[in-house]
Scaffold this active site. Structure first.
Site, PDB file in Angstrom:
ATOM      1  N   ARG A 207       0.821  -1.217   0.000  1.00  0.00           N
ATOM      2  CA  ARG A 207       0.000   0.000   0.000  1.00  0.00           C
ATOM      3  C   ARG A 207       0.857   1.270   0.000  1.00  0.00           C
ATOM      4  NH1 ARG A 207      -5.411  -0.308   1.603  1.00  0.00           N
ATOM      5  NH2 ARG A 207      -6.189  -2.347   1.082  1.00  0.00           N
TER       6      ARG A 207
ATOM      7  N   ARG B 121      -3.444   7.048   0.720  1.00  0.00           N
ATOM      8  CA  ARG B 121      -3.949   8.259   1.358  1.00  0.00           C
ATOM      9  C   ARG B 121      -2.974   8.993   2.276  1.00  0.00           C
ATOM     10  NH1 ARG B 121      -9.297   5.545   3.452  1.00  0.00           N
ATOM     11  NH2 ARG B 121      -7.775   3.873   3.473  1.00  0.00           N
TER      12      ARG B 121
ATOM     13  N   ARG C 192      -7.469  12.022  -5.645  1.00  0.00           N
ATOM     14  CA  ARG C 192      -8.734  11.394  -5.231  1.00  0.00           C
ATOM     15  C   ARG C 192      -9.884  12.391  -5.109  1.00  0.00           C
ATOM     16  NH1 ARG C 192     -11.559   8.832  -4.222  1.00  0.00           N
ATOM     17  NH2 ARG C 192     -11.644   7.617  -2.327  1.00  0.00           N
TER      18      ARG C 192
ATOM     19  N   ASP D  35      -6.839  -2.449  -7.353  1.00  0.00           N
ATOM     20  CA  ASP D  35      -7.383  -3.033  -6.129  1.00  0.00           C
ATOM     21  C   ASP D  35      -7.711  -4.486  -6.422  1.00  0.00           C
ATOM     22  OD1 ASP D  35      -8.406  -2.115  -3.296  1.00  0.00           O
ATOM     23  OD2 ASP D  35      -9.805  -3.620  -4.042  1.00  0.00           O
TER      24      ASP D  35
ATOM     25  N   TYR E  82     -14.919 -11.511   0.370  1.00  0.00           N
ATOM     26  CA  TYR E  82     -15.697 -10.300   0.044  1.00  0.00           C
ATOM     27  C   TYR E  82     -16.942 -10.651  -0.762  1.00  0.00           C
ATOM     28  CZ  TYR E  82     -11.958  -7.249   1.721  1.00  0.00           C
ATOM     29  OH  TYR E  82     -11.046  -6.609   2.512  1.00  0.00           O
TER      30      TYR E  82
HETATM   31  O1  CP3 Z   1       0.237   0.862  -3.410  1.00  0.00           O
HETATM   32  C1  CP3 Z   1      -0.327  -0.245  -3.434  1.00  0.00           C
HETATM   33  O2  CP3 Z   1      -0.117  -1.116  -2.571  1.00  0.00           O
HETATM   34  C2  CP3 Z   1      -1.233  -0.574  -4.602  1.00  0.00           C
HETATM   35  C3  CP3 Z   1      -2.601  -0.337  -4.396  1.00  0.00           C
HETATM   36  C4  CP3 Z   1      -3.523  -1.320  -3.672  1.00  0.00           C
HETATM   37  C5  CP3 Z   1      -4.819  -0.915  -3.280  1.00  0.00           C
HETATM   38  N1  CP3 Z   1      -5.477  -2.011  -2.781  1.00  0.00           N
HETATM   39  C6  CP3 Z   1      -5.373   0.437  -3.453  1.00  0.00           C
HETATM   40  C7  CP3 Z   1      -6.389   0.894  -2.494  1.00  0.00           C
HETATM   41  C8  CP3 Z   1      -3.380  -2.674  -3.332  1.00  0.00           C
HETATM   42  C9  CP3 Z   1      -2.174  -3.592  -3.490  1.00  0.00           C
HETATM   43  C10 CP3 Z   1      -4.622  -3.093  -2.775  1.00  0.00           C
HETATM   44  C11 CP3 Z   1      -4.885  -4.479  -2.347  1.00  0.00           C
HETATM   45  C12 CP3 Z   1      -6.043  -4.747  -1.480  1.00  0.00           C
HETATM   46  N2  CP3 Z   1      -7.297  -4.212  -1.543  1.00  0.00           N
HETATM   47  C13 CP3 Z   1      -6.051  -5.740  -0.480  1.00  0.00           C
HETATM   48  C14 CP3 Z   1      -4.884  -6.624  -0.123  1.00  0.00           C
HETATM   49  C15 CP3 Z   1      -3.867  -5.906   0.713  1.00  0.00           C
HETATM   50  C16 CP3 Z   1      -4.273  -5.682   2.147  1.00  0.00           C
HETATM   51  O3  CP3 Z   1      -4.243  -4.500   2.547  1.00  0.00           O
HETATM   52  O4  CP3 Z   1      -4.565  -6.632   2.869  1.00  0.00           O
HETATM   53  C17 CP3 Z   1      -7.323  -5.736   0.114  1.00  0.00           C
HETATM   54  C18 CP3 Z   1      -7.785  -6.607   1.262  1.00  0.00           C
HETATM   55  C19 CP3 Z   1      -8.115  -4.771  -0.582  1.00  0.00           C
HETATM   56  C20 CP3 Z   1      -9.551  -4.424  -0.351  1.00  0.00           C
HETATM   57  C21 CP3 Z   1      -9.637  -2.987   0.054  1.00  0.00           C
HETATM   58  N3  CP3 Z   1      -9.643  -1.925  -0.850  1.00  0.00           N
HETATM   59  C22 CP3 Z   1      -9.617  -2.437   1.355  1.00  0.00           C
HETATM   60  C23 CP3 Z   1      -9.613  -3.228   2.641  1.00  0.00           C
HETATM   61  C24 CP3 Z   1      -9.614  -1.030   1.232  1.00  0.00           C
HETATM   62  C25 CP3 Z   1      -9.480   0.012   2.337  1.00  0.00           C
HETATM   63  C26 CP3 Z   1     -10.733   0.672   2.744  1.00  0.00           C
HETATM   64  C27 CP3 Z   1     -10.421   1.946   3.540  1.00  0.00           C
HETATM   65  O5  CP3 Z   1     -10.910   3.001   3.153  1.00  0.00           O
HETATM   66  O6  CP3 Z   1      -9.668   1.868   4.523  1.00  0.00           O
HETATM   67  C28 CP3 Z   1      -9.625  -0.739  -0.146  1.00  0.00           C
HETATM   68  C29 CP3 Z   1      -9.594   0.600  -0.739  1.00  0.00           C
HETATM   69  C30 CP3 Z   1      -8.254   0.989  -1.276  1.00  0.00           C
HETATM   70  N4  CP3 Z   1      -7.550   0.233  -2.168  1.00  0.00           N
HETATM   71  C31 CP3 Z   1      -7.541   2.193  -1.005  1.00  0.00           C
HETATM   72  C32 CP3 Z   1      -6.378   2.147  -1.780  1.00  0.00           C
HETATM   73  C33 CP3 Z   1      -5.319   3.208  -1.904  1.00  0.00           C
HETATM   74  C34 CP3 Z   1      -7.940   3.321  -0.049  1.00  0.00           C
HETATM   75  C35 CP3 Z   1      -9.159   4.029  -0.396  1.00  0.00           C
HETATM   76  C36 CP3 Z   1      -9.109   5.099  -1.465  1.00  0.00           C
HETATM   77  O7  CP3 Z   1      -8.074   5.729  -1.783  1.00  0.00           O
HETATM   78  O8  CP3 Z   1     -10.191   5.331  -2.026  1.00  0.00           O
END
Ligand code: CP3
Length: 361
Positions: free
Chosen positions: A26, A30, A39, A75, A150
């Protein structure tokens, strides 16, 4: 320098390096003001649909932090949408699916898509990036259990009760879902590598909720199939999940070539569990990024000292960067890992050449 000669890919191949490579799960997100500004204009899914914007977001941590690898900005849910299951990403919650997968018919309705036709923007982003990035690009997908959780729960979960219910009660439906996800993951992974990704990470974030016995029965065969079919791509296959200490030996026998370790398992313990013919990646507790520097530095040293004992180690967190982290801390951690490990490798080289010259007997 060719990307093949980068410290990151060398470490994944268990070759010697002159400093330990670093990237952060990640690493685009943010915590970074520029990401937050983007965003304001685009949703996460819209970023992924605009290759130029998506490539910029992917490059940002490489430029700002000096990390040794980029990870595609995307994602794990993006291909789930392409399978015909609409989702929404709710801020501070995670992925939400309005019509979850519960029955055989629901599974049968999911389509096995062609990445070129259904997700062309993802592959275009990879092509853009691999032509100008100076570091390797990691492509990724979710792994079947985590994606299924999910899809079945309809959102994030603590207990995975419905997921496990399907597993135990309707093994044929569960098996059909695992098969469909496995086929998707193989074709999506292949397409990412064919477009230029130098490594693939499979995120199985929530599979640590299973006992080793249930992992062996309900997930291991699917993971073996996936790794077996991705192996011919000849890129590192990284497999990561949270609280998976008791599953690490199965992660290795399923066919991963790099094992992501969370912070609950000391690296020497992880080594004992996976042996010496795979690489390790990890495993700083992300909460330590908020600790006073001396506390953080101490723990990084401890991790590096263990990681550097054997070839095949990449520094990373034990889970993703949190939104509240200070970008300067991430930069300082990257620099520290590079400098500390470079000193270590220089002095061990001096030691071994002095020993050869008879200076040290
Ligand atoms: O920089 C990186 O690592 C690449 C981007 C990336 C995202 N999601 C972008 C994202 C990666 C590798 C993921 C993988 C992902 N997504 C996983 C596996 C990794 C982990 O953290 O366990 C999982 C479980 C998800 C599902 C998911 N998507 C979650 C749990 C969330 C967070 C929700 C929150 O708001 O806290 C997301 C949203 C998400 N995916 C964000 C980002 C940057 C944050 C929200 C946004 O910017 O809108």
């Amino acid at each position: 320098m060719q990307k093949e000669d980068s410290n990151f890919l060398k470490a994944c191949r268990l070759e010697s390096v002159n400093q330990i490579p670093v990237w952060f799960m990640r690493q685009a997100g943010r915590y970074d003001a520029d990401y937050r500004a983007i965003r304001q204009k685009y949703t996460l899914v819209e970023i992924c649909e605009h290759p130029e914007v998506c490539a910029d977001v992917t490059r940002m941590p490489v430029q700002k932090l000096g990390v040794d690898a980029a990870i595609l900005f995307s994602d794990i849910m993006i291909p789930i949408g392409a399978m015909g299951l609409p989702f929404e990403i709710r801020e501070n919650v995670g992925p939400i699916i309005a019509s979850p997968v519960r029955t055989r018919e629901d599974v049968d309705r999911l389509t096995v898509f062609h990445p070129r036709t259904s997700l062309p923007h993802v592959l275009e982003t990879i092509e853009l990036l691999t032509s100008d990035l100076r570091v390797p690009l990691i492509g990724f997908t979710g792994a079947p259990f985590t994606l299924a959780s999910y899809m079945i729960e309809g959102g994030p979960s603590r207990e995975y009760a419905r997921t496990k219910q399907m597993m135990y009660e309707s093994p044929a439906v569960w098996g059909a879902l695992m098969d469909k996800l496995a086929k998707m993951i193989v074709s999506y992974g292949q397409a990412q590598v064919q477009s230029g990704a130098s490594a693939l990470q499979l995120f199985d974030s929530w599979v640590g909720s299973l006992s080793p016995e249930d992992y062996a029965t309900y997930v291991f065969p699917t993971m073996s199939y996936i790794f077996e079919n991705l192996r011919s791509l000849k890129v590192p296959l990284i497999y990561f999940g949270v609280t998976t200490g008791e599953l690490l030996s199965q992660f290795r026998s399923a066919g991963a070539t790099v094992i992501g370790v969370d912070w609950r398992v000391p690296l020497p313990t992880a080594r004992l569990r996976v042996g010496h013919d795979v690489a390790l990646q990890g495993n700083l507790d992300p909460a330590l990024l908020h600790a006073p520097w001396p506390v953080l530095e101490n723990q990084i040293r401890r991790i590096l000292d263990a990681g550097m004992e054997y070839p095949g180690y990449t520094f990373n967190l034990g889970h993703g960067v949190r939104p509240s982290v200070d970008v300067n801390v991430l930069r300082r951690v990257t620099e520290f890992v590079h400098e500390y490990s470079a000193r270590h490798f220089q002095s061990s080289q001096v030691m071994s050449s002095s020993a050869k010259d008879g200076v040290i007997s």
